[in-house]
Write a protein that holds these residues in place. Structure first.
Motif, short mmCIF file in Angstrom:
data_model
loop_
_atom_site.label_atom_id
_atom_site.label_comp_id
_atom_site.label_asym_id
_atom_site.label_seq_id
_atom_site.Cartn_x
_atom_site.Cartn_y
_atom_site.Cartn_z
N THR A 243 13.40 -16.62 46.53
CA THR A 243 13.10 -17.51 45.40
C THR A 243 14.32 -18.33 45.01
OG1 THR A 243 13.51 -15.68 43.85
CG2 THR A 243 11.23 -16.09 44.51
N GLU A 275 4.73 -10.86 46.21
CA GLU A 275 5.70 -11.03 45.13
C GLU A 275 6.27 -12.44 45.11
OE1 GLU A 275 6.31 -9.04 42.68
OE2 GLU A 275 5.02 -7.44 43.43
N ARG A 278 3.55 -14.71 43.76
CA ARG A 278 3.38 -14.50 42.32
C ARG A 278 4.49 -15.20 41.55
NH1 ARG A 278 2.36 -8.74 43.58
NH2 ARG A 278 0.10 -8.40 43.61
N ASP A 279 5.70 -15.14 42.08
CA ASP A 279 6.82 -15.80 41.42
C ASP A 279 6.59 -17.31 41.36
OD1 ASP A 279 9.91 -15.42 40.59
OD2 ASP A 279 9.72 -17.22 41.81
N ALA A 281 3.69 -18.86 41.56
CA ALA A 281 2.54 -19.12 40.68
C ALA A 281 2.94 -19.05 39.21
CB ALA A 281 1.43 -18.12 40.98
N GLY A 282 3.93 -18.24 38.90
CA GLY A 282 4.34 -18.08 37.51
C GLY A 282 5.27 -19.16 37.00
N LYS A 283 5.72 -20.05 37.88
CA LYS A 283 6.63 -21.12 37.46
C LYS A 283 5.84 -22.31 36.92
CE LYS A 283 10.34 -19.93 40.70
NZ LYS A 283 11.22 -19.39 39.65
N SER A 284 6.38 -22.93 35.91
CA SER A 284 5.68 -24.07 35.30
C SER A 284 6.12 -25.41 35.89
CB SER A 284 5.92 -24.09 33.79
OG SER A 284 7.31 -24.19 33.50
N GLN A 315 -3.22 -14.51 47.42
CA GLN A 315 -2.79 -14.89 46.07
C GLN A 315 -3.29 -16.28 45.69
OE1 GLN A 315 -1.36 -12.79 44.05
NE2 GLN A 315 -1.23 -11.20 45.64
N LEU A 318 -4.15 -16.93 41.92
CA LEU A 318 -3.01 -17.15 41.04
C LEU A 318 -2.42 -18.53 41.22
CD1 LEU A 318 -1.02 -13.78 41.16
CD2 LEU A 318 -2.18 -14.78 39.19
N ARG A 321 -4.54 -21.24 39.54
CA ARG A 321 -4.40 -21.25 38.08
C ARG A 321 -3.05 -21.84 37.66
NH1 ARG A 321 -7.01 -16.16 38.45
NH2 ARG A 321 -5.07 -15.03 38.24
#
Length: 321
Positions: A243, A275, A278-279, A281-284, A315, A318, A321
């Motif tokens: 990442t 993982e 997911r990382d 996907a979690g970033k804006s 994934q 995720l 979204r």
């Protein structure tokens, strides 16, 4: 008793002290060659000769004085360390396979190799060579670095065969990581300090765009990292490495997809892919100042869906979204 953790701290804080007046700086190439040949003979005969104080001090001088050594001898010196390291790995493997032998007796020698290899490789990749007249490989532009004058080549750039020796090193590292190293060190922190030397050097190598384009070197680096992931709980360390690379290095977007694919398909690394995705996907990606992050992530995802679509599909919800 050699303490790797303490020595690595001393390396970060400055130049470690060497208990000898010997120096490669100022001696002629013939004398330097004879010195390296003598050290090589000792390490090839027995990898544990690195524990001899006089031998280790001269090996430290090699790392310290790397920029002063004839570039034609630099890769020979790295080969000396790698050959001794390979010899030591064979001894470790034999001890581990022989009932009644104590494998912890090899820990100090392995720690000394790790220290010298980190010092040598980091210095080679970042120190400007004094051989300013030496020409880098054809077609390669000289890059400036903090240690020397702008435009000066690094030792690694002017030393013939350096990259090949780095590749040999990681073939050996992979072989070592396939052994049950928990039997070699008395504690997990000591073992992980040793392994951490080679994961950091692999990360540093990947930062070099020229290395990232070399498929053979990239594969041995990735194999070693995947064995770390598989055998030594390297999941979150490798997730962080990937990442961060996607955040800061545009040239690593597609290679990181290849690393995730290799882990997923050859090393059972489904959790690594999960993982990392997911990382992402979690970033804006809303910051106007972060122009490279979204672009790098997009290139990574496009390449990953080409290489390992099943890993990405796991994934997809995720990511959408």
């Amino acid at each position: 008793m050699f303490n790797l953790h303490e020595q690595l701290i001393s390396l970060q804080e400055g130049e470690p002290s060497v208990a000898t007046d010997f120096t490669f700086d100022g001696i002629d190439a013939a004398t330097a060659k004879r010195t390296l040949n003598g050290l090589t003979d000792k390490l090839v005969v027995n990898g544990e000769n690195i524990n001899d104080a006089a031998t280790f001090d001269k090996l430290m001088c090699f790392a310290r004085d790397l920029a002063a050594i004839d570039p034609r001898l630099v890769a020979r010196g790295l080969d000396m360390l790698v050959s001794g390291f390979e010899n030591q790995i064979k001894q470790v493997a034999t001890t581990l396979a022989t009932p009644g032998y104590d494998p912890t007796r090899h820990a100090e020698a392995l720690d000394r190799y790790a220290f010298l290899l980190q010092w040598t490789v980091e210095r080679g990749e970042s120190t400007a060579s004094q051989a300013a007249g030496a020409q880098p490989a054809k077609g390669r532009k000289r890059r400036g670095n903090a240690a020397g004058a702008a435009g000066a080549p690094t030792v690694a750039e002017v030393a013939p065969g350096w990259k090949g020796k780095l590749q040999d090193l990681y073939v050996a590292v992979r072989q070592l990581l396939e052994l049950p190293l928990g039997r070699v060190w008395n504690s997990v922190p000591e073992r992980d300090t040793f392994i951490g030397v080679f994961t950091r050097l692999a990360h540093k190598a990947m930062e070099n765009p020229a290395y990232a384009k070399d498929g053979d070197l990239q594969r041995v680096l990735f194999d070693a990292l995947c064995v770390w992931l598989q055998n030594y709980n390297g999941l979150y360390g490798l997730v962080t490495m990937i990442t961060q690379n996607l955040q800061h290095y545009e040239h690593l977007s597609e290679p990181m997809a290849a690393l995730v694919q290799l882990a997923y398909e050859a090393y059972g690394g489904t959790q690594l892919a999960d993982e990392v995705l997911r990382d992402i996907a979690g970033k804006s990606f809303t910051s106007v100042h972060d122009k490279s992050g979204p672009k790098n992530a997009a290139r990574f995802l496009v390449r990953l869906v080409q290489l390992a679509p099943k890993a990405l599909l796991r994934q997809m919800g995720l990511l959408i979204r």
